[in-house]
Scaffold this motif. Structure first.
Motif, short mmCIF file in Angstrom:
data_model
loop_
_atom_site.label_atom_id
_atom_site.label_comp_id
_atom_site.label_asym_id
_atom_site.label_seq_id
_atom_site.Cartn_x
_atom_site.Cartn_y
_atom_site.Cartn_z
N VAL A 19 0.82 -1.21 0.00
CA VAL A 19 0.00 0.00 0.00
C VAL A 19 0.86 1.26 0.00
O VAL A 19 0.57 2.22 -0.71
CB VAL A 19 -0.97 -0.01 1.21
N PHE A 20 1.96 1.28 0.77
CA PHE A 20 2.74 2.51 0.96
C PHE A 20 4.11 2.46 0.29
O PHE A 20 4.98 3.26 0.60
CB PHE A 20 2.91 2.79 2.46
N ARG A 21 4.31 1.56 -0.66
CA ARG A 21 5.66 1.37 -1.21
C ARG A 21 6.20 2.59 -1.94
O ARG A 21 7.41 2.81 -1.95
CB ARG A 21 5.69 0.14 -2.12
N SER A 22 5.36 3.39 -2.58
CA SER A 22 5.87 4.55 -3.32
C SER A 22 6.49 5.60 -2.41
O SER A 22 7.31 6.41 -2.86
CB SER A 22 4.74 5.20 -4.13
N LEU A 23 6.14 5.60 -1.12
CA LEU A 23 6.70 6.58 -0.18
C LEU A 23 8.17 6.33 0.10
O LEU A 23 8.84 7.18 0.70
CB LEU A 23 5.90 6.57 1.12
N ALA A 24 8.69 5.19 -0.33
CA ALA A 24 10.12 4.94 -0.18
C ALA A 24 10.94 5.81 -1.13
O ALA A 24 12.16 5.97 -0.94
CB ALA A 24 10.43 3.47 -0.44
N ILE A 25 10.32 6.41 -2.13
CA ILE A 25 11.00 7.25 -3.12
C ILE A 25 10.97 8.70 -2.61
O ILE A 25 9.89 9.27 -2.40
CB ILE A 25 10.31 7.14 -4.49
N ARG A 26 12.15 9.29 -2.42
CA ARG A 26 12.22 10.60 -1.76
C ARG A 26 11.43 11.68 -2.50
O ARG A 26 10.68 12.44 -1.87
CB ARG A 26 13.69 11.05 -1.65
N THR A 145 4.40 9.74 -13.17
CA THR A 145 5.28 8.87 -13.95
C THR A 145 6.71 9.41 -14.00
O THR A 145 7.62 8.68 -14.39
CB THR A 145 4.75 8.68 -15.38
N ASP A 146 6.91 10.67 -13.64
CA ASP A 146 8.26 11.21 -13.51
C ASP A 146 8.91 10.80 -12.19
O ASP A 146 10.13 10.70 -12.09
CB ASP A 146 8.24 12.75 -13.58
N MET A 147 8.08 10.58 -11.17
CA MET A 147 8.61 10.31 -9.83
C MET A 147 8.79 8.83 -9.54
O MET A 147 9.67 8.45 -8.77
CB MET A 147 7.68 10.94 -8.77
N VAL A 148 7.93 7.96 -10.10
CA VAL A 148 7.98 6.52 -9.78
C VAL A 148 8.07 5.72 -11.07
O VAL A 148 7.76 6.22 -12.16
CB VAL A 148 6.75 6.08 -8.96
N GLY A 149 8.46 4.45 -10.93
CA GLY A 149 8.54 3.56 -12.08
C GLY A 149 7.18 2.98 -12.45
O GLY A 149 6.23 3.07 -11.68
N PRO A 150 7.07 2.36 -13.63
CA PRO A 150 5.80 1.80 -14.09
C PRO A 150 5.19 0.81 -13.12
O PRO A 150 3.96 0.72 -13.02
CB PRO A 150 6.16 1.13 -15.42
N GLU A 151 6.02 0.08 -12.39
CA GLU A 151 5.50 -0.93 -11.46
C GLU A 151 4.77 -0.29 -10.29
O GLU A 151 4.00 -0.96 -9.57
CB GLU A 151 6.63 -1.82 -10.93
N ASP A 206 14.91 16.47 -5.93
CA ASP A 206 16.14 16.28 -6.70
C ASP A 206 15.75 16.08 -8.17
O ASP A 206 15.29 15.00 -8.55
CB ASP A 206 16.89 15.05 -6.19
N PRO A 207 15.90 17.10 -9.02
CA PRO A 207 15.47 16.97 -10.42
C PRO A 207 16.19 15.87 -11.18
O PRO A 207 15.64 15.28 -12.10
CB PRO A 207 15.78 18.35 -11.02
N THR A 208 17.42 15.55 -10.76
CA THR A 208 18.18 14.52 -11.48
C THR A 208 17.62 13.11 -11.23
O THR A 208 17.92 12.19 -12.00
CB THR A 208 19.66 14.54 -11.05
N ALA A 209 16.83 12.95 -10.17
CA ALA A 209 16.26 11.64 -9.88
C ALA A 209 14.90 11.42 -10.54
O ALA A 209 14.33 10.34 -10.46
CB ALA A 209 16.11 11.45 -8.36
N LEU A 210 14.38 12.45 -11.22
CA LEU A 210 13.10 12.32 -11.91
C LEU A 210 13.28 11.53 -13.20
O LEU A 210 14.33 11.59 -13.84
CB LEU A 210 12.52 13.71 -12.22
N ARG A 211 12.24 10.79 -13.59
CA ARG A 211 12.28 9.94 -14.78
C ARG A 211 11.69 10.68 -15.97
O ARG A 211 10.89 10.11 -16.70
CB ARG A 211 11.51 8.65 -14.51
#
Length: 417
Positions: A19-26, A145-151, A206-211
């Motif tokens: 449920v909360f896995r996306s919050l691991a991404i800063r 979709t810039d912040m997290v992966g497709p999964e 961090d703009p460099t970490a965006l997809r």
């Protein structure tokens, strides 16, 4: 028994992690926290604006018009907003739109608190906010979709829906108390300040970490290209048909609920806040349930469309406030699950270069239909009462679900759904 309990505990922990896995991404965590602050203020303003229009006009039609003006620009310019979102940096777009939204809220607070407010001013500022929405809505949805992966698309969209609806739960309740105890203008002022949260979160990313994919080059016919892309995919077409009818006639809650509070239950702004908060409670439950999903199918969307129609029918004939609040919690569950599944379906089944345009088409249909659906629902409520507005939602949404079923069956037969 002990092994069964241990197994259930393991599964519960695994579900919580999903449920909360996306919050691991800063970057997503910063966006989530800032959005949580801002969205409560946004819902405060929505309730306060609706109540202000009702006080100034005593008209259900005026209420529908004010809601319509806020979404009219999306109807007119929505597709081109999506083209710009595909071309420009989405983070910078959101920072711009949130800043302008804060200024508009501050202007509304100023005219109310100084006693100079007129109905036309509320209309003008609602229209201004609508122009901001043309870019803001597709940019925010596509920015996921810039912040997290497709999964994690489904999970992040569901968490966004959760925080949006926690705001729907908290904001209206606070707005109702402020309106009753202090002044409606204070709600607008608090909303203006709340935008600082999301702006700070965006600034600290961090703009460099965006997809971020390479921007789509400027070319002629890009808006039409988005329409053709959806037209040739039956599953996407069916999804947008359902979204269109639900948005047009199904979820005009800002028109129906103030009248339901005043005319059916004999209450004031606080009862309107309770009704909107009940919808928010259901939405939070529905969004958290959606966050644990790992796949989305068009048939799931169709099932939840039927649920939405059924609960709307029950809400239309419920005469007691306590029972109505319970039913509206169910309506909130159905509404948010439907909307989350529809948005996710339109993202995971779309080429990355088309995301902005397809999400903008969704926004055009879901928000742009309000200028038409709001006054229609307002007229129905004025003629036959707020229950008739909910009944209109139930019948129209049920008819849409029946209409797209053959389309999805044909798509499944050909292997496209």
């Amino acid at each position: 028994m002990r092994r069964l309990s241990a197994g259930l505990a393991v599964r519960a922990r695994a579900a919580g992690q999903r449920v909360f896995r996306s919050l691991a991404i800063r970057n997503y965590r910063l966006y989530f926290a800032g959005h949580a602050i801002s969205v409560a203020g946004t819902w405060m303003q929505r309730v306060a604006q609706d109540w202000l229009v009702l006080e100034l006009s005593d008209s259900a039609v005026a209420l529908g018009i004010s809601t319509s003006l806020q979404f009219l620009p999306t109807l007119v310019f929505g597709l081109w907003g999506g083209v710009l979102v595909d071309r420009w940096d989405r983070r910078r777009i959101i920072m711009l739109t949130q800043t302008v939204s804060a200024l508009l809220a501050a202007a509304l607070a100023a005219v109310v608190l100084t006693g100079s407010v007129r109905l036309w001013m509320v209309y003008a500022l609602a229209l201004g906010l609508g122009l901001v929405t043309v870019l803001d809505t597709p940019a925010r949805h596509a920015f996921v979709t810039d912040m997290v992966g497709p999964e994690d698309y489904i999970n992040a969209q569901s968490l966004n829906s959760t925080v949006h609806n926690v705001g729907r739960l908290v904001g209206p309740a606070i707005a109702g108390l402020l309106i009753a105890a202090v002044d409606v203008g204070i709600a607008f002022a608090v909303n203006a300040l709340s935008f600082a949260g999301v702006l700070l979160g965006l600034a600290r990313m961090d703009p460099t970490a965006l997809r971020r994919l390479p921007p789509v080059a400027r070319a002629r016919g890009q808006a039409r290209e988005g329409l053709r892309y959806v037209w040739h995919r039956p599953e996407l077409c069916a999804c947008l048909v359902l979204v269109a009818v639900v948005a047009l006639l199904g979820q005009n809650f800002r028109v129906v609920f103030p009248l339901l509070a005043r005319d059916t239950f004999g209450g004031g702004a606080e009862v309107y806040g309770w009704l909107t908060s009940a919808l928010g409670v259901g939405a939070v439950i529905g969004a958290l349930g959606s966050a644990a999903r790992q796949s989305v199918m068009a048939w799931s969307l169709l099932r939840w469309t039927w649920v939405f129609a059924g609960v709307s029918a029950v809400a239309a004939v419920t005469p007691w406030l306590a029972a109505a609040l319970a039913v509206i919690v169910g309506l909130g569950v159905a509404n948010i699950v439907f909307n989350t599944l529809a948005r996710t379906l339109l993202q995971i089944g779309v080429e990355p270069a088309m995301q902005g345009r397809v999400i903008a088409l969704h926004s055009l249909i879901s928000l742009g239909s309000t200028p038409i659906g709001g006054p229609i629902t307002g007229l129905v409520c004025q003629r036959w009462g707020p229950g008739a507005g909910l009944l209109l939602a139930a019948v129209s949404v049920g008819a849409a679900a029946a209409a797209v079923t053959p389309m999805l069956r044909r798509a499944r037969a050909t292997g496209s759904a």
